[in-house]
Design a protein around this motif. Sequence first.
Motif, PDB file in Angstrom:
ATOM      1  N   VAL A 185      49.670  76.059  45.661  1.00 47.05           N
ATOM      2  CA  VAL A 185      50.785  75.544  46.447  1.00 47.05           C
ATOM      3  C   VAL A 185      50.260  74.438  47.344  1.00 47.05           C
ATOM      4  CG1 VAL A 185      52.454  76.058  48.272  1.00 47.05           C
ATOM      5  CG2 VAL A 185      52.092  77.692  46.420  1.00 47.05           C
ATOM      6  N   LEU A 186      50.906  73.285  47.306  1.00 51.35           N
ATOM      7  CA  LEU A 186      50.535  72.159  48.162  1.00 51.35           C
ATOM      8  C   LEU A 186      51.675  71.925  49.134  1.00 51.35           C
ATOM      9  CD1 LEU A 186      49.776  71.395  44.934  1.00 51.35           C
ATOM     10  CD2 LEU A 186      48.459  69.643  46.126  1.00 51.35           C
ATOM     11  N   SER A 187      51.486  72.297  50.395  1.00 49.51           N
ATOM     12  CA  SER A 187      52.527  72.109  51.402  1.00 49.51           C
ATOM     13  C   SER A 187      52.337  70.778  52.099  1.00 49.51           C
ATOM     14  CB  SER A 187      52.501  73.236  52.433  1.00 49.51           C
ATOM     15  OG  SER A 187      53.439  72.947  53.470  1.00 49.51           O
ATOM     16  N   THR A 188      53.320  69.896  51.924  1.00 47.31           N
ATOM     17  CA  THR A 188      53.293  68.616  52.622  1.00 47.31           C
ATOM     18  C   THR A 188      54.316  68.601  53.747  1.00 47.31           C
ATOM     19  OG1 THR A 188      54.931  67.520  51.189  1.00 47.31           O
ATOM     20  CG2 THR A 188      52.634  67.509  50.448  1.00 47.31           C
ATOM     21  N   LEU A 189      54.810  69.781  54.121  1.00 50.16           N
ATOM     22  CA  LEU A 189      55.787  69.891  55.196  1.00 50.16           C
ATOM     23  C   LEU A 189      55.113  69.701  56.544  1.00 50.16           C
ATOM     24  CD1 LEU A 189      57.705  73.020  53.869  1.00 50.16           C
ATOM     25  CD2 LEU A 189      58.370  70.618  53.640  1.00 50.16           C
ATOM     26  N   PRO A 190      55.752  69.015  57.485  1.00 49.35           N
ATOM     27  CA  PRO A 190      55.129  68.742  58.778  1.00 49.35           C
ATOM     28  C   PRO A 190      55.158  69.935  59.719  1.00 49.35           C
ATOM     29  CG  PRO A 190      57.338  67.840  58.740  1.00 49.35           C
ATOM     30  CD  PRO A 190      57.077  68.383  57.359  1.00 49.35           C
ATOM     31  N   GLY A 191      54.173  69.978  60.594  1.00 49.05           N
ATOM     32  CA  GLY A 191      54.156  70.950  61.679  1.00 49.05           C
ATOM     33  C   GLY A 191      54.341  72.381  61.233  1.00 49.05           C
ATOM     34  N   ILE A 192      55.318  73.036  61.856  1.00 49.36           N
ATOM     35  CA  ILE A 192      55.567  74.457  61.567  1.00 49.36           C
ATOM     36  C   ILE A 192      56.664  74.656  60.527  1.00 49.36           C
ATOM     37  CG2 ILE A 192      54.823  75.129  63.886  1.00 49.36           C
ATOM     38  CD1 ILE A 192      57.795  75.443  64.628  1.00 49.36           C
ATOM     39  N   ALA A 193      57.054  73.587  59.837  1.00 46.23           N
ATOM     40  CA  ALA A 193      58.182  73.677  58.902  1.00 46.23           C
ATOM     41  C   ALA A 193      57.926  74.646  57.762  1.00 46.23           C
ATOM     42  CB  ALA A 193      58.499  72.288  58.340  1.00 46.23           C
ATOM     43  N   ALA A 194      56.656  74.866  57.420  1.00 43.91           N
ATOM     44  CA  ALA A 194      56.338  75.781  56.315  1.00 43.91           C
ATOM     45  C   ALA A 194      56.186  77.223  56.775  1.00 43.91           C
ATOM     46  CB  ALA A 194      55.065  75.324  55.613  1.00 43.91           C
ATOM     47  N   ASP A 195      56.177  77.467  58.081  1.00 44.46           N
ATOM     48  CA  ASP A 195      55.939  78.816  58.600  1.00 44.46           C
ATOM     49  C   ASP A 195      56.862  79.879  58.004  1.00 44.46           C
ATOM     50  OD1 ASP A 195      53.991  77.665  60.105  1.00 44.46           O
ATOM     51  OD2 ASP A 195      54.818  78.216  62.064  1.00 44.46           O
ATOM     52  N   PRO A 196      58.155  79.610  57.829  1.00 49.87           N
ATOM     53  CA  PRO A 196      59.040  80.661  57.299  1.00 49.87           C
ATOM     54  C   PRO A 196      58.672  81.127  55.890  1.00 49.87           C
ATOM     55  CG  PRO A 196      60.320  78.905  58.320  1.00 49.87           C
ATOM     56  CD  PRO A 196      58.913  78.409  58.214  1.00 49.87           C
ATOM     57  N   PHE A 197      57.863  80.340  55.183  1.00 53.02           N
ATOM     58  CA  PHE A 197      57.533  80.671  53.803  1.00 53.02           C
ATOM     59  C   PHE A 197      56.158  81.318  53.664  1.00 53.02           C
ATOM     60  CE2 PHE A 197      59.912  76.584  53.955  1.00 53.02           C
ATOM     61  CZ  PHE A 197      61.156  77.096  53.590  1.00 53.02           C
ATOM     62  N   ALA A 198      55.499  81.580  54.794  1.00 52.62           N
ATOM     63  CA  ALA A 198      54.118  82.076  54.766  1.00 52.62           C
ATOM     64  C   ALA A 198      53.997  83.370  53.967  1.00 52.62           C
ATOM     65  CB  ALA A 198      53.610  82.277  56.192  1.00 52.62           C
ATOM     66  N   GLY A 199      54.861  84.342  54.245  1.00 53.95           N
ATOM     67  CA  GLY A 199      54.774  85.625  53.564  1.00 53.95           C
ATOM     68  C   GLY A 199      55.026  85.510  52.076  1.00 53.95           C
ATOM     69  N   GLN A 200      55.977  84.671  51.701  1.00 53.14           N
ATOM     70  CA  GLN A 200      56.301  84.501  50.289  1.00 53.14           C
ATOM     71  C   GLN A 200      55.136  83.878  49.520  1.00 53.14           C
ATOM     72  OE1 GLN A 200      59.819  82.082  50.454  1.00 53.14           O
ATOM     73  NE2 GLN A 200      61.059  83.681  51.423  1.00 53.14           N
ATOM     74  N   ILE A 201      54.507  82.861  50.122  1.00 51.02           N
ATOM     75  CA  ILE A 201      53.382  82.198  49.458  1.00 51.02           C
ATOM     76  C   ILE A 201      52.206  83.152  49.329  1.00 51.02           C
ATOM     77  CG2 ILE A 201      51.694  80.330  49.672  1.00 51.02           C
ATOM     78  CD1 ILE A 201      53.898  78.724  51.136  1.00 51.02           C
ATOM     79  N   ALA A 202      51.912  83.892  50.400  1.00 50.41           N
ATOM     80  CA  ALA A 202      50.788  84.834  50.367  1.00 50.41           C
ATOM     81  C   ALA A 202      51.016  85.929  49.333  1.00 50.41           C
ATOM     82  CB  ALA A 202      50.571  85.438  51.749  1.00 50.41           C
ATOM     83  N   ALA A 203      52.238  86.438  49.258  1.00 50.36           N
ATOM     84  CA  ALA A 203      52.544  87.523  48.325  1.00 50.36           C
ATOM     85  C   ALA A 203      52.430  87.096  46.870  1.00 50.36           C
ATOM     86  CB  ALA A 203      53.948  88.056  48.600  1.00 50.36           C
ATOM     87  N   SER A 204      52.542  85.795  46.618  1.00 47.64           N
ATOM     88  CA  SER A 204      52.492  85.302  45.244  1.00 47.64           C
ATOM     89  C   SER A 204      51.074  85.244  44.692  1.00 47.64           C
ATOM     90  CB  SER A 204      53.113  83.903  45.162  1.00 47.64           C
ATOM     91  OG  SER A 204      52.227  82.920  45.709  1.00 47.64           O
ATOM     92  N   GLY A 205      50.084  85.353  45.589  1.00 39.78           N
ATOM     93  CA  GLY A 205      48.698  85.250  45.166  1.00 39.78           C
ATOM     94  C   GLY A 205      48.216  83.825  44.995  1.00 39.78           C
ATOM     95  N   ALA A 206      48.962  82.868  45.515  1.00 41.87           N
ATOM     96  CA  ALA A 206      48.633  81.452  45.335  1.00 41.87           C
ATOM     97  C   ALA A 206      47.476  81.017  46.222  1.00 41.87           C
ATOM     98  CB  ALA A 206      49.858  80.593  45.648  1.00 41.87           C
TER      99      ALA A 206
END
Length: 283
Positions: A185-206
């Motif tokens: 996963v390559l997050s190009t979102l600024p600042g804290i914009a990606a924070d809401p997706f942290a759990g989903q990304i971690a759970a995917s094993g990415a």
Amino acid sequence: MARAAVLGKPIGHSLSPVLHRAAYAAMGLDGWTYEAYECDETGLWGFLESLDEEWAGLSLTMPLKRTALKLVDTVSDLAVAVGGANTVVVRDGRRHGDNTDVHGIVAALTEAGLGAPGSALVLGGGATAASALAALAELGLTKAGLAVRNPDRAAESVSVGERFGLDLRIGSLDRLPDMLDGGLVLSTLPGIAADPFAGQIAASGAALFDVVYAPWPTACASAVEEAGGVVVGGFPMLLHQAVRQVELMTGRDDVPVEAMRAAGEAELRRRAAMPVSPLSSRD
């Protein structure tokens, strides 16, 4: 003597002066200077017009990368294909636009052992996302995912993907789990914009590449690390794109990567120890 600078708005957070000055010092370029100037799209033309024979080049950050393409004298094929120039090199009174972000992403991923991703998903649809797509193509991918807030407005990103031979699957950030497949996963979102997706990304094993470099770690980086995944922050990308900029501006290939890395890491530690955290940053 030669002058260089980084332009953008806001610009106070930029780590580029630390990196470039460290390179000049290690290379013995005593007469070289590198400053930071706040500049938006409306001021870029005037700044470019003011450059004289003392100037070697400019680094450009948000929101100038796309605007610069229309204002320089010549542009590299890569910058045209990506749709953004983060570098202006001044030679013989002419201004040449180039893109070193793609090199920065490729070098950062390769250095972390992620230079051959089996699959990849880019979060965001801005200029840095376009560079990420180009980097994935350079690393050998022919397919990738792109998650944006509004898929109906992703035409420009789709065009970038097509120019680099990528078959893009477009989806919405609101339905991110449907697109996660445990790859990179390559997050190009600024600042804290990606924070809401942290759990989903971690759970995917990415594995995660996050372009933010301060404050660090981001919520996504912490979640992926805790889940045992590989994490690459924005600093290695910033470092390696700056190395390429120094090469272009000085015309030398002996750029001291480790001296620049040490200076940048020291500055990030200094900022992290400050009572008030700096702005969330990406160049």
